[in-house]
Design an enzyme around this catalytic site. Structure first.
Site, PDB file in Angstrom:
ATOM      1  N   HIS A   1       9.924  -4.135   4.562  1.00 13.77           N
ATOM      2  CA  HIS A   1      10.468  -2.850   4.441  1.00 13.77           C
ATOM      3  C   HIS A   1      10.730  -2.049   5.766  1.00 13.77           C
ATOM      4  O   HIS A   1      10.288  -2.609   6.887  1.00 13.77           O
ATOM      5  CB  HIS A   1       9.577  -1.846   3.797  1.00 13.77           C
ATOM      6  CG  HIS A   1       8.039  -1.716   4.214  1.00 13.77           C
ATOM      7  ND1 HIS A   1       7.278  -2.762   4.538  1.00 13.77           N
ATOM      8  CD2 HIS A   1       7.489  -0.673   4.516  1.00 13.77           C
ATOM      9  CE1 HIS A   1       6.138  -2.209   4.870  1.00 13.77           C
ATOM     10  NE2 HIS A   1       6.116  -0.905   4.872  1.00 13.77           N
TER      11      HIS A   1
ATOM     12  N   GLU B   1       3.779  -5.445   8.674  1.00 10.64           N
ATOM     13  CA  GLU B   1       2.626  -5.418   8.109  1.00 10.64           C
ATOM     14  C   GLU B   1       1.929  -6.511   7.552  1.00 10.64           C
ATOM     15  O   GLU B   1       0.877  -6.582   7.241  1.00 10.64           O
ATOM     16  CB  GLU B   1       2.586  -4.218   7.089  1.00 10.64           C
ATOM     17  CG  GLU B   1       2.698  -2.947   7.598  1.00 10.64           C
ATOM     18  CD  GLU B   1       2.541  -1.753   6.715  1.00 10.64           C
ATOM     19  OE1 GLU B   1       2.517  -0.637   6.857  1.00 10.64           O
ATOM     20  OE2 GLU B   1       3.157  -1.956   5.613  1.00 10.64           O
TER      21      GLU B   1
ATOM     22  N   HIS C   1      -1.876   4.370   9.825  1.00 10.26           N
ATOM     23  CA  HIS C   1      -0.558   5.201   9.862  1.00 10.26           C
ATOM     24  C   HIS C   1      -0.603   6.369  11.037  1.00 10.26           C
ATOM     25  O   HIS C   1       0.342   6.855  10.752  1.00 10.26           O
ATOM     26  CB  HIS C   1       0.123   5.242   8.892  1.00 10.26           C
ATOM     27  CG  HIS C   1       0.496   3.993   7.952  1.00 10.26           C
ATOM     28  ND1 HIS C   1      -0.561   3.387   7.290  1.00 10.26           N
ATOM     29  CD2 HIS C   1       1.645   3.246   7.809  1.00 10.26           C
ATOM     30  CE1 HIS C   1       0.028   2.273   6.793  1.00 10.26           C
ATOM     31  NE2 HIS C   1       1.103   2.147   7.011  1.00 10.26           N
TER      32      HIS C   1
ATOM     33  N   HIS D   1       0.880  -1.313   0.047  1.00 12.06           N
ATOM     34  CA  HIS D   1      -0.207  -0.085   0.012  1.00 12.06           C
ATOM     35  C   HIS D   1       0.957   1.258   0.134  1.00 12.06           C
ATOM     36  O   HIS D   1       0.495   2.258   0.620  1.00 12.06           O
ATOM     37  CB  HIS D   1      -0.974   0.077   1.184  1.00 12.06           C
ATOM     38  CG  HIS D   1      -0.361  -0.109   2.544  1.00 12.06           C
ATOM     39  ND1 HIS D   1      -0.614  -0.778   3.473  1.00 12.06           N
ATOM     40  CD2 HIS D   1       0.870   0.624   3.022  1.00 12.06           C
ATOM     41  CE1 HIS D   1       0.132  -0.516   4.691  1.00 12.06           C
ATOM     42  NE2 HIS D   1       1.040   0.260   4.264  1.00 12.06           N
TER      43      HIS D   1
HETATM   44  C1  DHB Z   1       6.151   3.082   2.480  1.00  9.42           C
HETATM   45  C2  DHB Z   1       5.821   1.925   2.628  1.00  9.42           C
HETATM   46  C3  DHB Z   1       4.682   1.959   3.543  1.00  9.42           C
HETATM   47  O1  DHB Z   1       3.970   0.742   3.907  1.00  9.42           O
HETATM   48  C4  DHB Z   1       3.933   2.930   4.191  1.00  9.42           C
HETATM   49  O2  DHB Z   1       3.163   2.851   4.921  1.00  9.42           O
HETATM   50  C5  DHB Z   1       4.580   4.398   3.883  1.00  9.42           C
HETATM   51  C6  DHB Z   1       5.780   4.359   2.933  1.00  9.42           C
HETATM   52  C7  DHB Z   1       7.387   3.556   1.458  1.00  9.42           C
HETATM   53  O3  DHB Z   1       8.172   2.639   1.111  1.00  9.42           O
HETATM   54  O4  DHB Z   1       7.603   4.746   1.023  1.00  9.42           O
HETATM   55 FE    FE Z   2       2.561   0.896   5.613  1.00  6.82          FE
END
Ligand code: DHB
Ligand code: FE
Length: 279
Positions: free
Chosen positions: A192, A239, A59, A12
């Site tokens: 991530h 996540e 978030h 997302h």
């Molecule tokens: C990014 C990834 C995410 O899951 C998010 O909530 C905000 C930013 C990113 O990789 O930039």
């Molecule tokens: Fe996210």
């Protein structure tokens, strides 16, 4: 009778929403990512779900550190979006389905999941970006039931707990007396980390294992703790727990209709799965 016709797990990342808003889908950076989505859009066009139950993590738009439910369910007639500071256009509200929401809430509470109920709820990029990916052009063909899982303030719910929530969600959908074709959408992941010394961390091997296990052996992923996930997939890689909620809601065996994996998009490993319940 309501039927869960399938499940879609997708990343997302806000940058995706920006790429859509600026028409960059065919740029070299974006093409390999967006190439994953046409089969899922085609499946949605053919199966025509009435409702999407969207399992996502807020978030900091609707909930903040002063008030952070572990599991929260929307029961509103519509869900507005608002500016989060990512430079994304603020999108029109998404239609809700309060009757189905209240049925799911009643069923979950009877099933010992004491969720927070939200008769007003703003939805962030984790809800809106997948909608834009799956139904391009701002279409709003499905009613929605948002289910928000805390990934902001520890302690977070464990993968095992999220899988069990999903199983209870599956029972809730199956016991809804009205006719409705329901698709479950889980958003977030894969690996991530957005901040700290490991910012930019991606773990392809772990992601590919998770894609396999979500399909074939989700129980295996419930052995991990949240801190295992942080170590293996990055602080925001947790996540993955949204995907476990979705998988719990589906039948023990599922058919994988489509899978896509592309790294990186922004700082994130982008994953996509389309699953159907096995009879
Ligand atoms: C990014 C990834 C995410 O899951 C998010 O909530 C905000 C930013 C990113 O990789 O930039
Ligand atoms: Fe996210």
């Amino acid at each position: 009778m309501a039927t869960l016709i399938g499940g879609i797990c997708t990343s997302h990342i806000p940058a995706i929403g920006n790429a859509i808003a600026r028409g960059l889908e065919d740029e070299p950076y974006w093409r390999p990512f967006f190439a994953g989505y046409p089969p899922v859009r085609k499946w949605l066009a053919e199966t025509k779900p009435d409702v999407a139950v969207v399992i996502y993590n807020d978030h900091g738009l609707n909930f903040f550190l002063d008030n952070l439910p572990t599991f929260a369910i929307g029961a509103a007639p519509q869900y507005p979006n608002a500016d989060e500071g990512w430079g994304l256009p603020t999108l029109a509200p998404y239609p809700g389905d309060p009757r189905l929401s209240w049925h799911i809430i009643e069923s979950l509470v009877n099933d010992e999941f004491d969720v927070a109920t939200c008769q007003e709820m703003r939805v962030d990029h984790a809800f809106t970006v997948p909608q834009a990916l799956l139904w391009p052009g701002g279409a709003r063909p499905v009613r929605t039931v948002p289910i928000a899982v805390n990934t902001v303030q520890h302690p977070l719910p464990s993968p095992a707990r999220c899988y069990k929530l999903g199983q209870a969600l599956g029972r809730a959908i199956a016991s809804y007396p009205e006719d409705a074709r329901v698709v479950a959408i889980a958003t977030g992941g894969l690996s991530h980390q957005l901040d700290g010394e490991r910012a930019g961390f991606i773990n392809k091997q772990f992601d590919l294992m998770c894609l396999d296990k979500i399909v074939e052996d989700p129980q295996a992923l419930t052995q991990y703790s949240i801190h295992d996930l942080v170590r293996l997939a990055g602080t925001q890689g947790v996540e993955l727990i949204m995907w476990l909620v979705l998988r719990g809601a589906m039948t023990a065996r599922v058919h994988q209709l489509h899978r896509h994996y592309h790294i990186p998009v922004s700082n994130t490993a982008a994953g996509l799965l389309l699953l159907e319940n096995a009879a």
